[in-house]
Scaffold this active site. Sequence first.
Site, mmCIF file in Angstrom:
data_model
loop_
_atom_site.group_PDB
_atom_site.id
_atom_site.type_symbol
_atom_site.label_atom_id
_atom_site.label_comp_id
_atom_site.label_asym_id
_atom_site.label_seq_id
_atom_site.Cartn_x
_atom_site.Cartn_y
_atom_site.Cartn_z
ATOM 1 N N GLU A 104 35.093 37.311 35.279
ATOM 2 C CA GLU A 104 34.123 36.258 34.927
ATOM 3 C C GLU A 104 33.882 36.232 33.413
ATOM 4 O O GLU A 104 33.764 35.162 32.817
ATOM 5 C CB GLU A 104 32.816 36.474 35.711
ATOM 6 C CG GLU A 104 33.039 36.130 37.181
ATOM 7 C CD GLU A 104 31.874 36.478 38.089
ATOM 8 O OE1 GLU A 104 31.388 37.625 38.011
ATOM 9 O OE2 GLU A 104 31.464 35.614 38.877
ATOM 10 N N GLU A 124 34.899 40.931 45.097
ATOM 11 C CA GLU A 124 33.505 40.945 45.581
ATOM 12 C C GLU A 124 33.390 40.852 47.097
ATOM 13 O O GLU A 124 32.521 41.491 47.694
ATOM 14 C CB GLU A 124 32.704 39.798 44.942
ATOM 15 C CG GLU A 124 32.274 40.041 43.505
ATOM 16 C CD GLU A 124 33.328 39.580 42.503
ATOM 17 O OE1 GLU A 124 34.518 39.455 42.884
ATOM 18 O OE2 GLU A 124 32.976 39.355 41.334
HETATM 19 C C1 3H9 Z 1 30.973 42.147 40.589
HETATM 20 O O1 3H9 Z 1 31.603 42.215 39.589
HETATM 21 C C2 3H9 Z 1 29.888 41.123 40.832
HETATM 22 C C3 3H9 Z 1 29.902 40.002 39.835
HETATM 23 O O2 3H9 Z 1 30.728 38.955 40.285
HETATM 24 C C4 3H9 Z 1 28.540 39.407 39.665
HETATM 25 C C5 3H9 Z 1 27.493 40.286 39.106
HETATM 26 C C6 3H9 Z 1 26.217 39.540 38.831
HETATM 27 N N1 3H9 Z 1 30.976 50.001 39.057
HETATM 28 O O3 3H9 Z 1 38.502 53.693 41.802
HETATM 29 P P1 3H9 Z 1 38.571 54.773 40.813
HETATM 30 C C7 3H9 Z 1 33.873 54.208 39.460
HETATM 31 S S1 3H9 Z 1 31.204 43.258 41.838
HETATM 32 C C8 3H9 Z 1 30.623 51.281 39.004
HETATM 33 O O4 3H9 Z 1 38.697 56.166 41.310
HETATM 34 P P2 3H9 Z 1 41.104 53.790 39.903
HETATM 35 C C9 3H9 Z 1 34.351 54.854 40.747
HETATM 36 O O5 3H9 Z 1 33.303 54.992 41.657
HETATM 37 C C10 3H9 Z 1 32.384 44.427 41.183
HETATM 38 N N2 3H9 Z 1 31.494 52.300 39.139
HETATM 39 O O6 3H9 Z 1 39.691 54.506 39.716
HETATM 40 C C11 3H9 Z 1 34.876 56.163 40.223
HETATM 41 O O7 3H9 Z 1 33.756 56.986 39.988
HETATM 42 P P3 3H9 Z 1 33.857 58.563 40.215
HETATM 43 C C12 3H9 Z 1 33.749 43.887 41.222
HETATM 44 C C13 3H9 Z 1 32.777 51.982 39.349
HETATM 45 O O8 3H9 Z 1 41.779 53.902 38.589
HETATM 46 C C14 3H9 Z 1 35.469 55.805 38.865
HETATM 47 O O9 3H9 Z 1 34.836 54.580 38.487
HETATM 48 N N3 3H9 Z 1 34.696 44.913 40.823
HETATM 49 C C15 3H9 Z 1 33.199 50.662 39.421
HETATM 50 O O10 3H9 Z 1 41.777 54.293 41.121
HETATM 51 C C16 3H9 Z 1 36.966 55.591 38.894
HETATM 52 O O11 3H9 Z 1 37.265 54.644 39.926
HETATM 53 C C17 3H9 Z 1 35.214 45.780 41.712
HETATM 54 O O12 3H9 Z 1 34.944 45.719 42.881
HETATM 55 C C18 3H9 Z 1 32.250 49.632 39.254
HETATM 56 N N4 3H9 Z 1 32.587 48.338 39.288
HETATM 57 O O13 3H9 Z 1 40.766 52.271 40.150
HETATM 58 C C19 3H9 Z 1 36.174 46.797 41.169
HETATM 59 N N5 3H9 Z 1 34.539 50.653 39.646
HETATM 60 O O14 3H9 Z 1 34.923 59.035 39.271
HETATM 61 C C20 3H9 Z 1 35.905 48.138 41.781
HETATM 62 C C21 3H9 Z 1 34.913 51.935 39.702
HETATM 63 O O15 3H9 Z 1 32.477 59.056 39.930
HETATM 64 N N6 3H9 Z 1 36.758 49.182 41.222
HETATM 65 N N7 3H9 Z 1 33.870 52.748 39.529
HETATM 66 O O16 3H9 Z 1 34.259 58.695 41.649
HETATM 67 C C22 3H9 Z 1 38.034 49.317 41.552
HETATM 68 O O17 3H9 Z 1 38.611 48.568 42.312
HETATM 69 C C23 3H9 Z 1 38.760 50.504 40.972
HETATM 70 O O18 3H9 Z 1 37.805 51.427 40.552
HETATM 71 C C24 3H9 Z 1 39.665 50.164 39.770
HETATM 72 C C25 3H9 Z 1 40.185 51.493 39.150
HETATM 73 C C26 3H9 Z 1 40.845 49.325 40.237
HETATM 74 C C27 3H9 Z 1 38.919 49.433 38.695
#
Ligand code: 3H9
Length: 697
Positions: A104, A124
């Site tokens: 976004e 999301e």
């Molecule tokens: C959104 O954006 C809503 C908006 O449209 C509107 C808002 C108003 N936040 O997965 P990993 C942490 S909704 C906080 O092992 P990878 C994760 O818990 C969001 N923490 O790494 C982990 O912590 P820990 C839309 C997050 O390399 C660490 O980072 N976005 C977030 O295998 C490493 O993560 C998503 O849904 C976050 N957003 O994969 C993306 N993301 O080390 C969600 C990760 O303490 N994330 N953490 O366990 C992912 O899909 C994967 O983390 C990503 C990296 C592909 C980015």
Amino acid sequence: MSQAIEYEKIGDVAVLAANNPPVNALGLEIRKGIINGLESAEVDGAKAVLIYGKGRTYFSGADIREFGKPPVRPFLPDVCDRIESSPLLVVSALHGAALGGGLEVALSSHYRIAIPTTRIGFPEVNLGLIPGAGGSQRLPRISGVSAALEIITSGRHVLAPEALELGILDEVQDGDPCEIGLSYVQALLQRSAPRRPISELPSPAGIDFDAACEAMLKKGRGQLSGAVAVRAVQAACEADSFAAGLARERELFLELMGTDQRKGLIHAFFAERAVAKLPELKGVEPRILHQVGVVGGGTMGAGIASAVLLAGLPVVMLEMSHEAAYAAKNRIASNLNGAVKRGKLSQSDFDEILQDRLVLAIDYGALSNVDLVVEAVFEDMEVKKQVFSSLDAVCKPGAVLATNTSYLDINEIGATTSRPQDVIGLHFFSPAHVMKLLEVVVADETSLEVMATGFALGRRLGKVSVRAGVCDGFIGNRILNTYRACADHMVLDGATPYQIDKALTDFGFAMGPFAVSDLAGLDIGWAMRKRKRAEGLNPQARDSTYADKLCEAGHFGQKTGRGYYVYEPGKRTGTPNPDVMSLVEADRDAQGIVARSFSDEEILRRYMASMVNEAAKVVGEGIASRPLDVDVTLLFGYGFPRFFGGPLKWADLQGLPGILEDIRKWSNEDSFFWQPAPLLEQLVSEGKTFEDLNAHN
Ligand code: 3H9
């Protein structure tokens, strides 16, 4: 200036570099930093702004940890509007994962460049939400409604080259994101490229949104977010203005934010990541794996070997005869062929694996050099013990000796060797090269290093690994046996298998328990019932024979075309088997049971209460380390609907006192089956939840 966004002016360009490891989530400091950075750029005389992420990624999305807490300004939609309305030219340079709120921010920028490996998307819906900072309004304006709907409702990651084709990106170029971003900005400035706010583009043409919404509801099996996302995209087409569309998106986003589904899905997100983080493994180095052995090449063994080969490790497959070894090779080839068809394996890798990386053997000596061996032979203690004493005789010191048993006592298996510290359970789920769950079953003597090696193998195979202790069925099958027994009891008392299956698919399971039994093979449950009866059933335990009668007649479910359901050749869904209810009635008559009716609600309450109660025992006894380990096991191995977060998250959301009250009530009719779990009683008396025992948030 916030440190989360580092500001630097390079010539005419103000560079905003996100520095919020590990994934540059758009938390409060980042949001403030972007606003401050834009203000600085505008007073600094900059002509353009470049936004990029330091470290491994651009913004990976909103900070999920903030969800459910009171939101703090500036909100992300306002940050996005501020970016887009800046009088300066704003460019984003993407790498890593530009997801959700990250995309976004990129769509609010006037131009987007990315390195080829960048993944963009709106995940999301998988968190029970929709894009909430303009994504559902901006994306359809540049990619068209069909592509936007597909991306937003699937939550899939789109690679940069495809995003370029869809018009979501303007340029794809290899290199360092800051460097390619800067030269792209210079080129844009040189050709006096105009600002390009997507919000000023006309509304896109609509489609039949009612039909799209209906289709999403069906596909979601009760999950709402996909269907709500359709309505948000509809607003992009039909709202009077961009601002009105944004307002509608915000309204829908906030509605979803308050749902239990959002809570369940976000619990699942963090639980999936927390499950392998065990305090006892901190600082423990796993053993190095160069080569893996598999004993037994049936469906399970071949599946395990396929998973290991697909992860790039060579395998020695041990079978009893040349014939059996070749049959195992054929099974592996067929599994790998599936991977080729799904685009997960190239034809040349397929050829190389079968020629060079898979070694067939019929002599235990062939396993003398493997670093880890997984036994996947017949589920019989004596057979397993023989295998393990042979392994003990030939395997090199330090080799990990793993059993794939689903139920048997791994302490007893380990005791047949001279090295019980090296013995562990690695319980795969069939088909082992596809199913994501791995139970790492730790016996009394298993060393931490061996346990760490089990987790390291799971990671390498792309599995979600859960630590389990030794008991009959470990975490998953032990709980399954209980809720499966509950379903059998309800059939004896008056429900039909078909009513139960329907109540559970309506709840969100892909299949009901009887259809699952048909898929797994009724012979599995039959063998277990025979084993338990031979061991001696508790006289208070209820038993039923109708399923045995099906097996005695040679009906084992899908593989024989007949079980609880009748299957046309080649079909995987069946119609109710007309013989089943007369077998059930005969069983009821023999036990003097007068059938009564069950509402779908009662079926669900009993089924779920039995599952939660057994799960609480499993946690209370330390078989599962935390409630989240149970949740992940049921989500990844037993088809529990993800939008409830797992059975114990579901229980928390329902309220534990009500569940305990039901169990106590039903214990008046069957005090043996409905024994409340001490942990459940304790949590209720202390006013606590299962979540209080999870230390992952
Ligand atoms: C959104 O954006 C809503 C908006 O449209 C509107 C808002 C108003 N936040 O997965 P990993 C942490 S909704 C906080 O092992 P990878 C994760 O818990 C969001 N923490 O790494 C982990 O912590 P820990 C839309 C997050 O390399 C660490 O980072 N976005 C977030 O295998 C490493 O993560 C998503 O849904 C976050 N957003 O994969 C993306 N993301 O080390 C969600 C990760 O303490 N994330 N953490 O366990 C992912 O899909 C994967 O983390 C990503 C990296 C592909 C980015």
